[in-house]
Design an enzyme around this catalytic site. Structure first.
Site, PDB file in Angstrom:
ATOM      1  N   GLU A   1      56.571 -37.585  91.518  1.00 28.93           N
ATOM      2  CA  GLU A   1      57.099 -36.636  90.549  1.00 28.93           C
ATOM      3  C   GLU A   1      57.398 -35.291  91.195  1.00 28.93           C
ATOM      4  O   GLU A   1      56.578 -34.808  91.964  1.00 28.93           O
ATOM      5  CB  GLU A   1      56.086 -36.419  89.422  1.00 28.93           C
TER       6      GLU A   1
ATOM      7  N   GLU B   1      45.405 -36.911  82.110  1.00 27.89           N
ATOM      8  CA  GLU B   1      46.225 -37.946  82.765  1.00 27.89           C
ATOM      9  C   GLU B   1      46.295 -39.221  81.928  1.00 27.89           C
ATOM     10  O   GLU B   1      47.324 -39.905  81.908  1.00 27.89           O
ATOM     11  CB  GLU B   1      45.694 -38.264  84.173  1.00 27.89           C
TER      12      GLU B   1
ATOM     13  N   HIS C   1      48.854 -38.967  79.243  1.00 24.75           N
ATOM     14  CA  HIS C   1      50.196 -39.228  79.773  1.00 24.75           C
ATOM     15  C   HIS C   1      50.540 -40.717  79.776  1.00 24.75           C
ATOM     16  O   HIS C   1      51.718 -41.071  79.808  1.00 24.75           O
ATOM     17  CB  HIS C   1      50.299 -38.750  81.222  1.00 24.75           C
TER      18      HIS C   1
HETATM   19 ZN   LIG Z   1      50.277 -33.593  83.276  1.00 23.63          ZN
END
Ligand SMILES: [Zn+2]
Length: 788
Positions: free
Chosen positions: A71, A239, A242
């Site tokens: 990312e 996380e 996500h």
């Molecule tokens: Zn994040």
């Protein structure tokens, strides 16, 4: 390179544009086709794409771990792909590495074949997902596992370290089951791995089914602190959130990265608060909200949703204050206004509707509007599409019977104090009249709006429980009532009032005396976040006073504010003492020590003497602050002793604490040694990134030395911060060196080291530095007058 099995005419790669152009031999017909590439990639030395991370294990033996971080735009470094989030694809990975290595990827292993000293692992094909979430790690890895409702959970770490992942594994189970319930959409992959990477990048990366973490954010050793423990839980809560918002449903383009990050941050805070009520998590998050509001009260701030056109801008869209923290605070304010159940209903609808697909901010507002029957898009626009936030002005009027009516208006709040006409917000106020009454929701829609609010002799809060992302300025009579009754207000209301009044002082809209009057009226039962607010404000003034005539008088005053609370708390934590109280004690020791409280300095020295004989005599949580007070006043032999301790330890957290302490030293000669240490081989390769923080820690007391150390070694210091290097140079640098380096010199350095496209980031950094300089003059003048 083949197209439907046949050779193509040409393949041209332009590395500068990160673009590969394929020209076919004949035009393609409409329909499905297959492109096949054979290609070679490079294993990177820095965490971008597939990279090799050097480390030394606890026995000091060198090793290498392969891991990946894509990312936002680095999957293309590992393989050719349509490397944008809207192009979802299935991925099937096969890897050949040493047979004694473990391999982890997004999906479970399909088969593993050993041939001689090598082994080939084939992973199952992934569901449709964006390229930035692809993950592959390999090395001397071992794991521990558990199962949660059919999902296989593991924590992977360098062999021998895996048992330090026990707490993280238990956390992951809890969090996964809570989120399955919240989203009413079961975790969609067969397994969820958490991989501890020894250094490389900070924090965590939410690769679908295979989350990677800096090992310091995942593993807990006996030397870990309570703050480490909180970090391990809250970062996993982030996380894992996500895995739904980000991975299952992805933003269409980086413009909407806030949707991923704000949502995961808000959800993590909510989950942490719920699972660990004794951490008083929302109160502690107030500090993050304040940090966002400080950044957002500058003319150079930007909207949560910002236009992103290319790779560089995509990197810079990850702005902690606005993208993560403002977004988190806004979502909390919105949830409070719409109601928790309505909000959850909308989230469930949003997930189901966009699963395995991409969504935009508008899609989220639509789901929330449907669930609430309100036009959420119109409400939200002011908060996400324009920078800043409102200052709500309150003018109270009393009728003959003492009943109070308010006239409300708004304007953008700026720290520079300049009023800009124009921007307007729909403000979801929470109003409380009386010290302990219940709060009422109220939408501020237009200037001059009138509302009845209790009686004039009652305290008044327009930001009840400090949930709102706005500031409030009360007319002088109402502020006087609030100040008089301050000690009786609820915790959140006191925090909101302290935050707002301090910001008004910083912006020049209220005199420092109005804030110090609240401090004088605070009572004896303040919660830790309120104390933290006060100690931060006093630190700002004390730093401004350094080198000025009024410094000693102010330091004496500041000590007199904090000392009674420290006397009450004492040096040692009571049994079952809440985390935020423990943190408060440490903040008090640090401040009192820094401000020259001889009793605290002597106490810290006594504890350090015992510590040197037996490390167990000070718990890991208390070490940083005691070490830093001792280091601050260290002579050559104490400094030497600390340096030895830093070099000898094999524990990552302990090492960070010792090196960090060395940077606090006040003696100029020893500080020069500290600067050399920050650059030396004493810092192991896996924590290369620590060097920069060490130089910044040296900066408050030794501006010139830290500046020279930074500017002469900036390339090496910034190198490990691949993603954030230019941002750090543009923004953190002016913030760290404003008090001792001429601004013109700082600016010319920044302009010659940061790409010109980052002009707004440069402007932001310089605006912060200019503000600090101007604020110093005002604070010194007003503090001297107050204490005169
Ligand atoms: Zn994040």
């Amino acid at each position: 390179m083949r197209f439907d099995g046949k050779p193509v005419r040409s393949v041209v790669s332009d590395n500068d544009r990160e673009l590969t152009t394929v020209t076919l031999a004949v035009p393609a017909t409409v329909g499905r086709h297959t492109l096949s590439f054979a290609y070679r990639g490079r294993i990177e030395k820095v965490p971008a794409g597939l990279f090799a991370q050097d480390y030394r294990d606890r026995q000091g033996v060198a090793g290498i771990l392969l891991s990946s971080i894509m990312e936002p735009t680095d999957a293309r470094r590992m393989f050719p792909c349509w490397d944008e989030p809207a192009f979802r694809a299935t991925f099937k990975l096969q890897a050949t590495v040493r047979a004694d290595w473990g391999s982890v990827s997004n999906m479970p292993v399909e088969r593993r074949v050993v041939h001689g000293s090598l082994a080939t692992t084939t992973f199952r094909r992934s569901p449709r997902m964006p390229s930035y979430l692809v993950e592959y790690s390999a090395g001397h890895l071992a794991h521990i596992s558990a199962t949660s409702r059919g999902t296989h959970l593991s924590v992977w770490a360098v062999r021998g370290q895996e048992s330090h992942g026990n707490t993280a594994l238990a956390d992951a189970r809890q969090i996964l089951s809570d989120y399955n319930e919240y989203f009413d959409y079961p975790f969609p992959l067969p397994k969820l791995d958490s991989i501890a990477v020894p250094g490389g990048f900070p924090g965590g990366m939410e690769n679908w089914g295979a989350i990677t973490y800096d090992e310091r954010a995942l593993l807990l050793t006996p030397a870990s602190t309570l703050a480490d423990r909180q970090h391990v839980f809250s970062i996993q809560a982030h996380e894992v959130a996500h895995q739904w918002n980000g991975d299952l449903v992805t933003m269409g383009w980086w413009d909407d990265i806030w949707l991923n990050e704000s949502f995961a941050s808000w959800m993590a805070a909510k989950e942490t608060a719920q699972r660990h009520p004794q951490w008083h998590w929302w109160l502690s998050q107030d500090a993050n909200k304040e940090s966002a509001m400080a950044a957002d009260s500058r003319t150079s701030s930007h909207p949560i949703q910002q236009h992103v056109t290319d790779e560089l801008q995509a990197n810079n869209a990850f702005d902690a204050d606005i993208t993560y923290r403002k977004g988190q605070a806004f979502l909390r304010m919105l949830e409070t206004s719409l109601g928790e159940d309505t909000f959850r209903t909308a989230m469930r609808r949003f997930m189901k509707r966009h699963a395995y697909s991409n969504a935009t901010t508008a899609d989220l507002w639509n789901a929330l509007s449907e669930a609430s029957g309100r036009d959420v898009g119109a409400l939200a626009a002011g908060w996400t599409e324009q920078p800043g936030f409102p200052l709500v002005n309150v003018e109270a009027r009393c009728d003959a019977s003492g009943a109070r009516s308010l006239s409300l208006s708004q304007a953008r709040f700026l720290l520079s104090g300049t009023a800009v006409p124009g921007p307007r917000w729909t403000v979801p106020l929470q109003v409380r009249s009386g010290a302990r009454g219940s709060a009422q929701g109220l939408m501020l829609l237009q200037d001059g709006q009138n509302v009845a609010a209790g009686r004039c002799d009652e305290a008044l809060s327009l930001n009840a429980d400090a949930v709102g992302y706005y500031r409030v300025k009360y007319d002088p009579a109402t502020l006087a009532v609030n100040t008089k009754q301050f000690a009786r207000l609820g915790d959140g209301d006191r925090i909101a009032l302290l935050d707002d009044q301090w910001a008004l002082v910083e912006s020049g809209a209220s005199p420092l005396a109005s804030y110090l009057a609240l401090v004088a009226a605070m009572g004896t039962d303040l919660v830790p976040r309120a104390w933290e607010q006060i100690s931060t404000a006093l630190e700002t003034i004390e730093y401004a006073e350094r080198g000025m005539g009024g410094h000693e008088a102010f330091a004496t005053y500041a000590r007199s504010i904090l000392r009674p609370e420290f006397d009450r708390l004492g040096w040692n934590a009571g049994l079952d003492e809440p985390a935020d109280v423990q943190q408060l004690r440490r903040a008090l020791i640090r401040d009192l020590g820094t401000w020259g409280d001889q009793g605290v300095i002597d106490g810290a020295r006594r504890r350090f003497t015992s510590f040197a004989a037996d490390h167990r005599s000070i718990g890991p949580d208390d070490q940083p602050v005691i070490l830093s007070v001792v280091a601050r006043y260290a002579d050559a032999s104490t400094f030497q002793q600390l340096h030895e301790l830093a070099r000898m330890t094999r524990d990552q957290s302990e090492r960070t604490r010792f090196f960090s302490a060395l940077m606090q030293v006040r003696d100029p000669e020893l500080a020069t040694q500290a600067a050399r240490i920050a650059l030396s081989d004493d810092i192991p390769p896996q924590v290369d990134s620590m060097r920069l923080s060490l130089v910044f820690e040296l900066a408050p007391d030794h501006q010139q030395l830290a500046w020279l150390t930074f500017s002469q070694n900036s390339r090496a210091l910034l190198k490990p911060h691949v993603l954030y290097g230019p941002l750090i140079a543009a923004q953190d640098m002016p913030r760290n060196f404003w008090s001792g380096v001429p601004l013109a010199e700082l600016e010319s350095w920044v302009r010659s080291h940061v790409p010109a496209e980052m002009a707004t980031d440069i402007e932001r950094g310089m605006e912060a530095a200019q503000f600090k300089l101007a604020e110093k003059a005002t604070l010194v003048r007003e503090a001297d007058a107050y204490l005169h």
